[in-house]
Design a protein around this motif. Sequence first.
Motif, PDB file in Angstrom:
ATOM      1  N   GLN A  29      29.414  43.711  24.837  1.00 40.75           N
ATOM      2  CA  GLN A  29      30.638  43.747  25.629  1.00 40.75           C
ATOM      3  C   GLN A  29      30.953  42.365  26.215  1.00 40.75           C
ATOM      4  OE1 GLN A  29      32.726  46.168  25.910  1.00 40.75           O
ATOM      5  NE2 GLN A  29      31.606  47.960  25.187  1.00 40.75           N
ATOM      6  N   VAL A  40      36.824  41.288  24.497  1.00 39.99           N
ATOM      7  CA  VAL A  40      36.348  42.529  23.873  1.00 39.99           C
ATOM      8  C   VAL A  40      36.989  43.735  24.568  1.00 39.99           C
ATOM      9  CG1 VAL A  40      34.344  43.983  23.407  1.00 39.99           C
ATOM     10  CG2 VAL A  40      34.167  41.486  23.181  1.00 39.99           C
ATOM     11  N   VAL A  43      33.532  48.406  21.773  1.00 41.47           N
ATOM     12  CA  VAL A  43      32.473  48.239  20.777  1.00 41.47           C
ATOM     13  C   VAL A  43      32.029  49.617  20.330  1.00 41.47           C
ATOM     14  CG1 VAL A  43      30.190  47.292  20.269  1.00 41.47           C
ATOM     15  CG2 VAL A  43      31.694  46.102  21.876  1.00 41.47           C
ATOM     16  N   TYR A  52      27.768  46.854  14.176  1.00 44.43           N
ATOM     17  CA  TYR A  52      28.649  47.356  15.220  1.00 44.43           C
ATOM     18  C   TYR A  52      30.071  46.839  15.003  1.00 44.43           C
ATOM     19  CZ  TYR A  52      24.257  48.648  17.344  1.00 44.43           C
ATOM     20  OH  TYR A  52      23.015  49.207  17.557  1.00 44.43           O
ATOM     21  N   VAL A  54      33.521  45.707  16.552  1.00 46.78           N
ATOM     22  CA  VAL A  54      34.049  45.134  17.795  1.00 46.78           C
ATOM     23  C   VAL A  54      35.566  45.030  17.697  1.00 46.78           C
ATOM     24  CG1 VAL A  54      34.033  43.160  19.364  1.00 46.78           C
ATOM     25  CG2 VAL A  54      31.935  43.797  18.132  1.00 46.78           C
TER      26      VAL A  54
END
Length: 242
Positions: A29, A40, A43, A52, A54
Motif C-alpha cells: 500500500q 496506490v 491492492v 499481486y 496494484v
Amino acid sequence: MNRTLPAMTLAISMSCAGLAQAAVPSKLQNLEVDGKEMPVEEVLESPMEGLYEVHLTSGESFYTDSEGSYFLLGDLYENGPEGLVNLSEKKRNERRADRLTAIADDDQVIYRGADEPKAVIHVFTDTTCPYCRKFHEEVPKLNEMGIQVNYLAFPRGGMLSEGARELTRVWCSDNRTEALTAAKQGEVPEEAASCDNPVEQQYRLGLEMGVQGTPAIVLPDGRLVPGYVPADRLAGMLGVKS
C-alpha cells in the motif's frame, strides 16, 4: 506511475485454480519509486501465487511481487478449459461497471424509452464529435428497442476545448436532453449562469477507464466499445432483439 514505461505482456500458460495465497502484504500500500510514494488505490491478490495486482488512482494497474521489488506491466491470462482467458480485462470490465453504476442519474443525460429498459449503456460523448452526432441519431431507435442511453461528458480536446465549453452549457441547462440534442444538431445552448457540473470529473473518469476518443460505449458488463456502432449491431451485442 509513468505511462512511458515500456509495456510488457504477461501470458501465463498454466491453470491458476486452486493455488494457495497469502494475505496482501501491507507494505504494497506504500510502494515507492525513486523515493516517491505511488498513488496506490487498491491492492488485490491475483490468481497466481505470489503475484499481486496494484491499482493506482490514475486508473493504471500492474503486477508486483510481495516485496514490491519487481513490476510487470501487461495482462494476466489463465489457461483453462475454455482456453486463454484475459483475467486483467475481466477485472477492468468489472471495475468500469461498478464505477458507472455508482454515478447518480442527476449527473448524467439520460434518454429512456417508454417501457422498462432491457439494457442500459453508458456513452462518453462530445458535442463537437461528428460520430457522436451520428450515434445520437440512433438513440430513438435504441430506445424503441428497449435500450436506455446514459450520456457522460468527455470533451476529447480536453477541458480548455470548445467541446468542454459546450458540454458545460448542456449540463447547466434546465432541460439537458433537449439541450444535448440541440447541441448535436449545431444549436449550442446559450451560455448559462455557472453551475456545479460533473463535466471535468467525467472527463477524468473516462481517461482512467481507458477512453481515448468519442463516442465510447460501455456495455452493462463493463466492456468498452470505442467508436460509432449502429443500433442494430449494438442491440446484437447486448442480446436485445431488434
